[in-house]
Write an enzyme that holds these catalytic residues in place. Structure first.
Site, mmCIF file in Angstrom:
data_model
loop_
_atom_site.group_PDB
_atom_site.id
_atom_site.type_symbol
_atom_site.label_atom_id
_atom_site.label_comp_id
_atom_site.label_asym_id
_atom_site.label_seq_id
_atom_site.Cartn_x
_atom_site.Cartn_y
_atom_site.Cartn_z
ATOM 1 N N SER A 10 67.669 9.584 34.321
ATOM 2 C CA SER A 10 66.443 9.875 33.576
ATOM 3 C C SER A 10 66.539 9.716 32.064
ATOM 4 O O SER A 10 65.517 9.710 31.383
ATOM 5 C CB SER A 10 65.958 11.292 33.893
ATOM 6 O OG SER A 10 65.335 11.296 35.147
ATOM 7 N N LYS A 47 62.539 16.988 25.129
ATOM 8 C CA LYS A 47 61.863 16.769 26.416
ATOM 9 C C LYS A 47 61.196 18.065 26.857
ATOM 10 O O LYS A 47 61.762 19.155 26.682
ATOM 11 C CB LYS A 47 62.886 16.303 27.456
ATOM 12 C CG LYS A 47 62.269 15.842 28.775
ATOM 13 C CD LYS A 47 63.350 15.306 29.713
ATOM 14 C CE LYS A 47 62.767 14.780 31.023
ATOM 15 N NZ LYS A 47 63.794 14.234 31.924
ATOM 16 N N SER A 70 62.928 9.729 33.818
ATOM 17 C CA SER A 70 61.792 10.595 33.548
ATOM 18 C C SER A 70 61.658 10.976 32.066
ATOM 19 O O SER A 70 60.615 11.476 31.673
ATOM 20 C CB SER A 70 61.919 11.864 34.379
ATOM 21 O OG SER A 70 63.068 12.585 33.977
#
Ligand SMILES: [Mg+2]
Ligand SMILES: [Zn+2]
Lengths: 481, 486, 97
Positions: free
Chosen positions: B179, B80, B155
């Site tokens: 997330s 990420k 996210s």
């Protein structure tokens, strides 16, 4: 119109002391020895606030804070947490400062202490907290004219303790005395050296009876405190005298111009939004830890003063002055072990030495004087090689050059002149060029002093005073007949 | 598409070690796949092809020389874009950090490198991890591999979508309020938020530091366990990291749930929960019951307040964590010749941050400000205590708490973008674990019209082993009908 | 704050200043409305009795995590490399006043 001369002044101080004995910063392992380094060399992701970095607390900083709390008779909290103080400023790498202060009721590492100033005066200390220093900003010209600001984060993250007092201080002079005591305590504890530039700074809250509290920030050394407070008190009294109100505000001490200036307009009143720092876990200080620190407590200023008085038989006043500056006291002790009249030595250090240092605006460590050289100089006075007056000059010279007294005496021919043949010859010359003075002296013994003075002058003060006196009087006797 | 890409991490590790395939060959296949699908998925912000291939070749040559290699030797891991890799651009999907090159490695990256994992690229996300759909990325949204018109969740949408779309084998996300579990659920894969402190946060760019954890994502439970073990454990650089103790997750990969006691709080099936989601989760619970577990319906009244509590805390922390982006030391800096520092900061931050980030900073600033601190921030932290207390009480009677991961199916791109509050509501079931610091996993359990549905399980702190064990069983017995659209 | 008390444009302006985010006049009302809506939802917490409940600031039960006071020499060059504006080794900031 307010009558301002008798208005009571209340001052509270927030004293920031760097823990200069630490080798690394408060939350990262960057070296804390930054003073001689080029800008931004002692920086890492943590103290630069690089995204993703996290703080880890320096154990020694906590131990130091416990020692300080004990020395200031404070109550040590058994559990405390760190807070973030949020505000933007270019010297702040994260735009928040990790501190322990919290207006919402957070617990600092210690609270409720006190420090006795003189016999009847006590300053109460409300809190002691550990926090990180911001970086340092410099300018081209002044803060107001510089087109850019230049930031060095070497200082960012250096460990500080902040000592917050109650508004118990009633004059700028008291503030100075209090700060001297704090500095002395820090030095005796070995946690902070006031000699290092910028290692002790403070903010002051000042309120005058009938006015509002004004905060003065950025007092960058203890020497500046009295000056800044005097300015601010006069400013506030003048406002009151001319019927103005004093608004609550934060002012900035401009060291160069020696004035306080207002940097903030009202609608932009800062709101620090203190809240707990989740990246650091709570600090829990056990009784055993406090006991351990108590046992490692070095001699404190009061004890040191008592010992100086009994061990060296020096006056209370001298002992008090000596311990105010631990380096000076240590210098005294190092000298005293090799000298037979410590009381005299004390007078010299507290008197002449201290005033020379003050005149030259230097710290003892920056002077080049060695204890054995001071002792040597005093011995030269004692054995009559030089006069006391020459001794004073000699001391000044020793402070500047670092040379030994013998070296200077030989170089500058400061040695006392006790060559009677040479002095006799000079006396002859004085008598023949001052016939009127000789006549006066014959009539009035008081006028003899003028002739002796002439002789001293001719020898640059180096003539042995006893010998000079004898020679002039003898010559007078022969002149009478 | 190559069959290699469908293999599990442990299968790949053994094939690479026995030289049945080379790491280089496999990594090349990953990039071929990425090139094939990225224009439709957009899971990545930055690809690190050169570094990855170099590392693959190095691993291959070590294997040829019979040298020791790590537990993830040759396995592609997508990271990420809020986890710092030294010298690799890390953007947080923000214009603010568009050109930010971290000067250091996150602890998890160090650990992955030392286990010979291959860092394949940096994945798309909601800007600064603030979102539930990955639509708040300043680099454009990621698409759900099972329906390209729908969001992958967020996210960590890029991390989940890249794993689901077979662009990589495993990935790391971060989970602040769901997330990782949300996109795992929406993309039909496995994601686990570990116990707070299990995985070092050093190098994770903070959004809400008391809530978030770096979290593993995989296509199966065994891979997830492997990845977790590789990155977990105390780290001197993170004061809040803890020793994981004696958990051995690989030993939990056994199909046996007999005697496991499950609590099912009715609050997790509240208003707004899609019927098909409830049905799928209940089926999963029945399945576990059939396999020997027992369950009871319970009431956890404080859960109703979790969402509000979570958002207040997260926004408050965000307002402080994101204060450092002023343009001085790194990140976006506009020309400021004519401005004082304060105005210059405001301009940098106006241009550098997207709307959602600014909204949360403003709300967080409000919640911490004088006069509102007690009513908002402190109140939320007190409610958090009540939630923790109620959960730990429940865990005296139950090994697990089960419910839906997401109350709804993956929604369409743009569907919730204009109503922030509606978007926040999607996190209603996931934020609980972050508030309490406990581990939670999302496992695919069913599907509806080709869209994945995930079941969420929560366990007491440091009981990841229980989660892995039950998730492994579910995985053996539930095979959701899913099909990739790329 | 009572139920109907909304967030004002002046508050928004002050918050924007505290957070150093530039917002235009037209954005002020938009923010005021949006934030008001969200804050109204947050007030749901008013229903909960939290009398005597300690706030949770840390979820892990760990205390006293500290490092030894040992300095480490680390090169600062990769940190300076990413600074947008420098003068010599100083980081250049906009004017202060
Ligand atoms: Mg302070
Ligand atoms: Zn550092």
């Amino acid at each position: 119109m307010v009558e301002t001369t008798e208005l009571k002044v209340k001052i509270g101080l927030e004293v920031h002391c760097q823990l200069t004995n630490l080798k690394s910063k408060l939350f990262c392992s960057c070296s804390s020895d930054y003073r001689q380094s080029p800008p931004n060399t002692h920086v890492c992701p943590v103290c630069m606030g690089t995204p993703g970095s996290l703080p880890v607390l320096n154990r020694k900083a906590v131990e130091d804070a416990i020692l300080i709390a004990l020395a200031l008779n404070m109550q040590i909290s058994n559990k405390t947490i760190f807070y973030r103080k949020n505000y933007f400023y270019p010297d702040m790498p994260k735009n928040f400062q990790i501190s322990q202060y919290d207006r919402a009721g957070g617990i600092p590492i210690a609270k409720n202490g006190s420090k006795k100033l003189e016999v009847e005066k006590i300053v109460h200390i409300s809190r002691l907290q550990i926090e990180e220093d911001p970086g340092k900003i410099s300018y081209e010209g002044t803060i107001e004219t510089s087109k850019s600001a230049f930031v060095d984060y070497n200082r960012a993250g250096i460990a500080l303790v902040e000592i917050v007092t109650e508004p118990d201080i009633n004059s700028p002079k008291e503030a100075r005395i209090f700060l001297q005591k704090i500095r002395s305590i820090m030095e005796h504890l070995g946690v902070s050296s006031g000699e290092l530039e910028g290692s002790m700074r403070c903010d002051a809250n000042i309120s005058i009876q009938g006015g509002t509290r004004v905060e003065v920030k950025n007092i960058s050394s203890f020497k500046e405190v009295e000056r800044a407070l005097n300015f601010e008190i006069t400013r506030q009294k003048n406002l009151l005298r001319t019927g103005h109100r004093i608004g609550q505000e934060t002012r900035h001490w401009d060291e160069a111009r020696r004035v306080t200036i207002s940097l903030r307009v009202k609608e932009e009143e800062e709101d620090y939004r203190y809240f707990p720092e989740a990246d650091l876990v709570p600090l829990s200080i056990s009784e055993e830890e406090i006991e351990r620190q108590k046992n490692s407590m070095p001699e404190l200023p009061e004890g040191h003063m008592q010992r100086l008085m009994t061990q060296y038989d020096i006056s209370r006043q001298n002992a008090m002055t000596l311990i105010d500056n631990k380096a000076l006291a240590e210098f005294f002790e190092e000298s005293a072990v090799n000298y037979s009249h410590p009381d005299l030595l004390g007078n010299w250090i507290v008197g002449d030495l201290l005033s020379y240092l003050y005149e030259m605006d230097i710290e003892l460590k920056d002077a080049k004087l060695m204890p054995r050289d001071l002792v040597k100089m005093l011995e030269l006075i004692d054995d009559g090689t030089i006069s006391g007056k020459i001794g004073k000059e000699l001391l000044k010279e020793m402070l500047i050059s670092g040379k030994s007294p013998d070296e200077i005496i030989n170089q500058k021919e400061m040695r006392r002149i006790s060559d009677s043949e040479y002095l006799n010859q000079l006396t002859e010359e004085i008598f023949s060029s001052n016939p009127q003075a000789v006549k006066d002296a014959i009539k009035d013994p008081k006028a003899v002093r003028f002739l002796i003075g002439q002789l001293m002058k001719k020898t640059g003060g180096k003539a042995d005073p006893q010998l000079a006196n004898n020679l002039v009087n003898e010559k007078l006797k022969t002149s009478k007949t | 598409m190559s069959r290699i890409l469908e293999l599990s991490a442990s299968e790949l590790v053994s094939k690479i070690r026995t030289q049945e395939i080379t790491a280089e060959e496999y990594v090349n296949k990953c990039y071929e796949r990425i090139k094939e699908v990225e224009d439709r998925i957009h899971a990545f912000i930055t690809l690190t092809e050169n570094i990855a291939l170099e590392k693959a070749q190095e691993i291959d040559s070590r294997i040829r020389r019979n040298e020791k290699v790590g537990t993830l030797s040759g396995i592609a891991v997508a990271i990420k874009d809020n986890i710092c890799i030294n010298d690799v651009r890390t953007t947080c999907a923000s214009k603010m950090l568009e050109n930010f090159i971290p000067p250091y490695d996150a602890t998890v990256i160090q650990r992955l490198k030392s286990q010979d994992a291959i860092l394949i690229g940096k994945t798309n996300m909601d800007e600064f991890a603030m979102g539930t759909s990955t639509e708040h990325s300043q680099f454009g949204p990621t698409h759900n591999p099972h329906d390209l018109d729908r969001v992958p969740g967020g996210s960590s949408g890029g991390s989940a979508a890249s794993v689901a779309a077979l662009e990589t084998t495993i990935s790391l996300g971060s989970d602040t309020g769901g997330s990782v579990r949300c996109p795992a659920s929406f993309c039909g894969i496995v994601g686990m938020k570990p116990t707070y402190g299990l995985i070092s946060r050093y190098g994770l760019i903070a959004y809400a530091n008391s809530l978030e954890q770096i979290s593993p994502i995989a296509r199966n439970v065994a891979d997830l366990a492997l990845l977790t073990e590789c990155i977990a454990g105390q780290d001197n650089k993170d004061s809040t990291s803890i020793d994981s103790g004696t958990q051995n997750l690989k030993n939990c990969l056994v199909d046996d749930v007999s005697g496991v006691k499950i609590g099912v709080p009715e609050e997790l099936f509240g208003i707004g929960t899609d019927e098909v989601v409830s049905k799928a989760v209940w089926e999963a619970i029945s399945k576990l019951e059939g396999l020997g577990a027992t369950f009871s319906k319970i009431k956890l009244e404080s859960l109703e307040y979790a969402l509000a509590s979570y958002y207040i805390i997260a926004m408050s922390e965000a307002s402080s964590n994101l204060a450092r982006y002023d343009g001085l030391r790194y990140g976006l800096r506009l020309d400021d010749e004519n401005y004082d520092w304060s105005t210059a900061y405001s301009r940098n931050r106006d241009v550098g941050f997207g709307a959602e980030v600014k909204r949360r900073i403003m709300l967080g600033t409000f919640a911490l400000s004088a006069g509102y601190y007690n009513e908002y921030y402190l109140k939320a932290q007190r409610v958090r205590t009540l939630i923790r207390q109620e959960l730990s009480k429940a865990f005296k009677d139950f090994d697990l708490i089960i419910g839906p991961t997401m109350p709804i199916l993956p929604f369409r791109l743009g569907e919730k973008l204009l109503d922030p509050l509606e978007m926040y509501m999607c996190d209603v079931d996931t934020v609980i674990a972050n508030l309490a610091g406990i581990p939670a996993i999302s496992v695919p359990c069913s599907s509806s019209q080709g869209l994945p549905i995930g079941v969420q399980m929560m366990a007491p702190a440091l009981r990841e082993d229980v989660l892995i064990k039950v998730a492994f069983s579910l995985e053996q017995h539930l095979k959701p009908d899913l099909e990739l659209k790329v | 704050m009572s139920e109907d008390k909304k967030i004002t444009k002046e508050q928004v302006k002050h918050l924007a200043w505290l957070a150093r985010i530039k917002i235009t006049d037209s954005e002020e009302s938009k923010y005021a409305e949006e934030m008001g809506e969200i804050l109204k939802y947050f007030r749901k917490l008013d229903e909960v009795d939290t009398e005597g409940v300690e706030p949770t600031h840390h979820v892990v039960d760990v205390v006293n995590v500290m490092r030894e006071d040992e300095p480490e020499i680390k090169p600062a060059e990769n940190i300076l490399k990413i600074v947008p504006a420098k003068k010599d080794r100083f980081i250049k900031a906009p004017r202060i006043v």
